[in-house]
Scaffold this motif. Sequence first.
Motif, PDB file in Angstrom:
ATOM      1  N   ILE A  17      29.973  30.410  50.086  1.00 22.63           N
ATOM      2  CA  ILE A  17      31.033  30.441  49.079  1.00 22.63           C
ATOM      3  C   ILE A  17      30.799  31.521  48.026  1.00 22.63           C
ATOM      4  CG2 ILE A  17      32.423  29.058  47.509  1.00 22.63           C
ATOM      5  CD1 ILE A  17      32.423  27.947  50.291  1.00 22.63           C
ATOM      6  N   PHE A  18      29.657  31.456  47.353  1.00 18.27           N
ATOM      7  CA  PHE A  18      29.415  32.480  46.328  1.00 18.27           C
ATOM      8  C   PHE A  18      29.367  33.867  46.944  1.00 18.27           C
ATOM      9  CE2 PHE A  18      29.584  29.651  43.169  1.00 18.27           C
ATOM     10  CZ  PHE A  18      28.440  29.143  42.551  1.00 18.27           C
ATOM     11  N   MET A  19      28.659  33.992  48.062  1.00 18.31           N
ATOM     12  CA  MET A  19      28.545  35.300  48.701  1.00 18.31           C
ATOM     13  C   MET A  19      29.685  35.564  49.671  1.00 18.31           C
ATOM     14  SD  MET A  19      24.438  35.421  49.232  1.00 18.31           S
ATOM     15  CE  MET A  19      24.161  37.161  49.399  1.00 18.31           C
ATOM     16  N   HIS A  20      30.527  34.552  49.832  1.00 16.61           N
ATOM     17  CA  HIS A  20      31.819  34.790  50.462  1.00 16.61           C
ATOM     18  C   HIS A  20      31.781  34.950  51.972  1.00 16.61           C
ATOM     19  CE1 HIS A  20      36.034  36.389  49.835  1.00 16.61           C
ATOM     20  NE2 HIS A  20      35.907  35.400  48.981  1.00 16.61           N
ATOM     21  N   ILE A  21      30.649  34.702  52.599  1.00 12.97           N
ATOM     22  CA  ILE A  21      30.561  35.083  54.001  1.00 12.97           C
ATOM     23  C   ILE A  21      31.469  34.241  54.893  1.00 12.97           C
ATOM     24  CG2 ILE A  21      28.706  33.745  55.124  1.00 12.97           C
ATOM     25  CD1 ILE A  21      27.468  36.393  55.916  1.00 12.97           C
ATOM     26  N   LYS A  22      31.802  33.045  54.402  1.00  8.43           N
ATOM     27  CA  LYS A  22      32.707  32.187  55.169  1.00  8.43           C
ATOM     28  C   LYS A  22      34.049  32.875  55.408  1.00  8.43           C
ATOM     29  CE  LYS A  22      34.716  27.588  54.408  1.00  8.43           C
ATOM     30  NZ  LYS A  22      35.192  27.234  55.733  1.00  8.43           N
ATOM     31  N   PHE A  23      34.429  33.762  54.470  1.00  8.13           N
ATOM     32  CA  PHE A  23      35.762  34.359  54.555  1.00  8.13           C
ATOM     33  C   PHE A  23      35.729  35.805  55.035  1.00  8.13           C
ATOM     34  CE2 PHE A  23      37.027  30.632  52.456  1.00  8.13           C
ATOM     35  CZ  PHE A  23      36.178  30.424  51.394  1.00  8.13           C
ATOM     36  N   ASN A  45      29.532  43.907  45.526  1.00  5.87           N
ATOM     37  CA  ASN A  45      28.198  44.205  46.051  1.00  5.87           C
ATOM     38  C   ASN A  45      27.112  43.845  45.040  1.00  5.87           C
ATOM     39  OD1 ASN A  45      29.056  45.012  48.529  1.00  5.87           O
ATOM     40  ND2 ASN A  45      28.902  47.205  48.138  1.00  5.87           N
ATOM     41  N   SER A  46      27.356  44.122  43.769  1.00  4.24           N
ATOM     42  CA  SER A  46      26.374  43.736  42.743  1.00  4.24           C
ATOM     43  C   SER A  46      26.247  42.224  42.698  1.00  4.24           C
ATOM     44  CB  SER A  46      26.798  44.253  41.367  1.00  4.24           C
ATOM     45  OG  SER A  46      26.951  45.647  41.401  1.00  4.24           O
ATOM     46  N   GLY A  47      27.376  41.548  42.852  1.00  3.13           N
ATOM     47  CA  GLY A  47      27.343  40.090  42.889  1.00  3.13           C
ATOM     48  C   GLY A  47      26.511  39.592  44.050  1.00  3.13           C
ATOM     49  N   VAL A  88      28.866  35.135  37.769  1.00  3.57           N
ATOM     50  CA  VAL A  88      29.146  36.430  38.392  1.00  3.57           C
ATOM     51  C   VAL A  88      30.267  36.292  39.433  1.00  3.57           C
ATOM     52  CG1 VAL A  88      27.499  36.494  40.323  1.00  3.57           C
ATOM     53  CG2 VAL A  88      28.011  38.554  39.077  1.00  3.57           C
ATOM     54  N   ALA A  89      30.309  35.122  40.109  1.00  2.00           N
ATOM     55  CA  ALA A  89      31.404  34.894  41.059  1.00  2.00           C
ATOM     56  C   ALA A  89      32.740  34.803  40.325  1.00  2.00           C
ATOM     57  CB  ALA A  89      31.144  33.628  41.869  1.00  2.00           C
ATOM     58  N   LEU A  90      32.712  34.101  39.174  1.00  2.00           N
ATOM     59  CA  LEU A  90      33.933  33.988  38.368  1.00  2.00           C
ATOM     60  C   LEU A  90      34.383  35.369  37.887  1.00  2.00           C
ATOM     61  CD1 LEU A  90      33.136  30.810  36.204  1.00  2.00           C
ATOM     62  CD2 LEU A  90      34.672  30.975  38.178  1.00  2.00           C
ATOM     63  N   ALA A  91      33.413  36.221  37.594  1.00  2.00           N
ATOM     64  CA  ALA A  91      33.753  37.566  37.126  1.00  2.00           C
ATOM     65  C   ALA A  91      34.603  38.297  38.157  1.00  2.00           C
ATOM     66  CB  ALA A  91      32.483  38.350  36.815  1.00  2.00           C
ATOM     67  N   LYS A  98      40.718  41.732  32.964  1.00  2.00           N
ATOM     68  CA  LYS A  98      39.550  42.594  32.726  1.00  2.00           C
ATOM     69  C   LYS A  98      38.619  41.979  31.691  1.00  2.00           C
ATOM     70  CE  LYS A  98      38.726  47.207  30.912  1.00  2.00           C
ATOM     71  NZ  LYS A  98      39.301  48.525  30.609  1.00  2.00           N
ATOM     72  N   PHE A  99      39.193  41.414  30.620  1.00  2.00           N
ATOM     73  CA  PHE A  99      38.370  40.876  29.543  1.00  2.00           C
ATOM     74  C   PHE A  99      37.515  39.714  30.044  1.00  2.00           C
ATOM     75  CE2 PHE A  99      36.894  39.761  25.485  1.00  2.00           C
ATOM     76  CZ  PHE A  99      36.918  38.379  25.393  1.00  2.00           C
ATOM     77  N   LEU A 100      38.154  38.807  30.789  1.00  2.00           N
ATOM     78  CA  LEU A 100      37.421  37.643  31.279  1.00  2.00           C
ATOM     79  C   LEU A 100      36.303  38.072  32.213  1.00  2.00           C
ATOM     80  CD1 LEU A 100      37.221  34.579  31.298  1.00  2.00           C
ATOM     81  CD2 LEU A 100      38.826  34.538  33.216  1.00  2.00           C
ATOM     82  N   SER A 101      36.612  39.047  33.052  1.00  5.00           N
ATOM     83  CA  SER A 101      35.606  39.549  33.987  1.00  5.00           C
ATOM     84  C   SER A 101      34.393  40.089  33.243  1.00  5.00           C
ATOM     85  CB  SER A 101      36.233  40.637  34.867  1.00  5.00           C
ATOM     86  OG  SER A 101      35.305  41.121  35.779  1.00  5.00           O
TER      87      SER A 101
END
Lengths: 207, 96, 547
Positions: free
Chosen positions: B60-66, A184-186, A78-81, A90-93
């Motif tokens: 990192i994943f939730m990005h709070i560091k940035f 936010n969903s992530g 989901v982070a990569l998305a 868009k496709f990769l996401s």
Amino acid sequence: MSNHHDTAIHHVHRDDVGAKMGMWLFLFTEVLLFGGMFLVYAVYRYQYPDQFHYAAMELNTTVGTLNTIILLTSSLTVALAITALQKGNKFLSMLMIFITLVFALMFMVNKYFEWSTKFSHGIYPGSKELLERPNGQILFFGLYYVMTGLHGLHVLVGMFMLSFMLYLIMKNKISSDNYVKLENSGLYWHLVDLIWIFLFPLFYLIQ
Amino acid sequence: MQSKENHNHQTGFGIYIVVWLALLALTSITVTIAGISLGKYTLFIALLIAAIKSALVINIFMHIKFEEKIFKVFLALSGFTLLVIFILTFVDFIYR
Amino acid sequence: MANDIAAKSFYQQSTNKHTGILAWLLTTDHKRIGLMYLVSILTFFLVGVIIGVLMRLELLSPGRTIMDAQTYNSFFTLHGVIMIFLFIIPGLPAIFGNFFLPIQIGARDVAFPRLNLLSYYIYVIGAILALVSLFLPGGPIDTGWTFYIPYSIRSTTNISLTLFAAFILGFSSILTGINFVTTTHRLRAPGMTFFKMPLFVWATYATAWIQIIATPVVGITIVLVILERAFGVGIFDPALGGDPILFQHMFWIYSHPAVYIMILPAMGVVSEIIPTFARRTIFGYKQIAMSSLAIAFIGYLVWAHHMFTSGMSDTARWIFSLLTFIVALPSGVKIFNWVATMYKGSIDPQTPFLWVMNFIFLFSIGGLTGLVLGSLATDIHVTDTYFVVAHFHYVMFGGTGTIFFGALHYWFPKMFGKMYNKKLANIAVALFFVGFNMLYFPKFIMGYMGMPRRYYDYLPQFTPYQEISTYGSWILAGTIFFIVGYLIHALVKGKKATSNPWGGVTLEWHISSPPPMENFHEIPTITHEPYDFSQLGLPALGRGDEE
């Protein structure tokens, strides 16, 4: 941080930082919700350390570990998305979100098999087999079902949210310069992962 | 109307993958350690590893560091409140 | 700035494309939402008052008077549930916070207007569910509003549905909290730094944080009780290992901070009213602002003072007693600063100011008796007696309830563009004071004499006090309906109010009464302190609507 356009029409202003702030505040409520549950767990484990140990031996550590890996990887995807969308891909996401959903589904399927196995062995709240055991074990399984159940409910909600995001991206309502909904969903999804990061050792790794 | 602080920080694919590998490594550590009898330290170490994993996910994943500092303040205050609630509750049960 | 004649008010202009009733039901205008909350909350408050009057009627004489014991148990439970979850927790934030927070920070609306409307509907759904549970088979809940286990697991009344209603109401509270924190951080007008915000905004902000952090804990507690009743998970069933004291911890971890949700906004309103009617700036602005945050935080640390006789460890008991004494300090700071503000001020004793006088007296009695309860040795004697009942009515009703009326009288001209009959209003303030003390002061005495709370019957020695208390309830309830009466009359037939009938200086007094839909024709730039009376570019004592 307000507008200086003064019309009589009530216009909708956009504030991505505000939107993210609202989501983080909501996540705090989830942390306190599960935090309360973890407090109940902590007190009962403190009161019944041995019975918790015995009861925990009946859980399948392999399935638990597998589920942990599944959720951690789904957080990655989901982070990569989001990064993919920021880069305009868009496709990769959409692919990454789809993979996330597949992982989520795998998690729920595993959970289904775990629970139904337990049910078939007569271990469920209020069952005759469980009620014959010491109180500490009844509490362990009570907590197990409530906490993993509540967590599973949140996985389902997360799946629903991410599916909706998939739809919005497809319709270009979310794009490389308007993606706070996806972020936010992530965030919500990562919270689901975080809760499991604590559930896992507390239920599956009491040796 | 766009907000002025348009959040532009992009975390690259690479960083995410590195963090993910670290999380997997920590998971395998915690599973392995669970098999070793560490007596009264078992719980503490398991929670410590969970805390490290959480820190990686949150930062990192939730990005709070940035993010803006205020987000970190919020998180710290909320976490601290939860911690205090745990401690005060246990003051009852431990000293019965 | 106050040329009202040509400008339309928010009653005439809608934020959505609808007309008629839909323009209200589907509104995202924080002012309209605030008013819808006012109607709903006031209705439930009056229902709660009637239940209270009926309870007092039962207690007029020993033995059965008008109802049986089971009904009485349901009545005191419902009185608590309605007053706490449907009136006092949502009350000031949902009505006055919604209406005035955006205006006081120079914004056009809250951060999430549609979420705001959702909060309102969630409140309505929760309220309806609670009402429905009264009439389903099994009968209304009879556990007391605190639904302690094990009885809440065993009772055959409609526990699960009522608790589920409370769970839903919690969501409304949480969403409002999220909205207000984000609004305060993100939507302040240019130049309005945190330390230029009015104190009502500080109070609402601190309250919003409690709503966010504390509510989920009672949420999970409710879920666990419902699951226990439905599936017998064991967590809250002592027969299966469940710990009743753990339940109490979980319950009070929310329910104590909840009382600060109740009182902080009221204290914020007091900090607005006093400067206006003393016509000088507030004494110790920063200290009052910080004390709101301090109360919010320390308020999380004192919950077990509700549990001194439950069976907790001695260590826990003295620690919580100590923390309870500490939480009184920031409240004391406020009271001293309010009084100091009045010193050498030019007092204009209008109706809102008189309500604040009521508040300071009644709340101080409540607060001081809290010390008796917070100290372990004395608590043993008065816990679970009428002393506690008197204490919390003095702080909650004499505190927040009084300011509910105070805020209503202060902001009525702004919200509705009409002025009420001040003579009637001032009579009401006096009657309220008399009725209130007649109703509740005897309860301190009865509690000290040993009368337990939530008891259907009582020994003959309590009869004279019970009688006085009941007569007081008639005066108080009568006054409340009287107030509602003349306010409704003012809505229909009252004199038109100017934009600033009181001579206040915060932003809401710079716009028309009622405000225009978008609040400000032009978002102001803030350059001066919130209670800076020297900056008054307005008529000296804005009494343009004086008779």
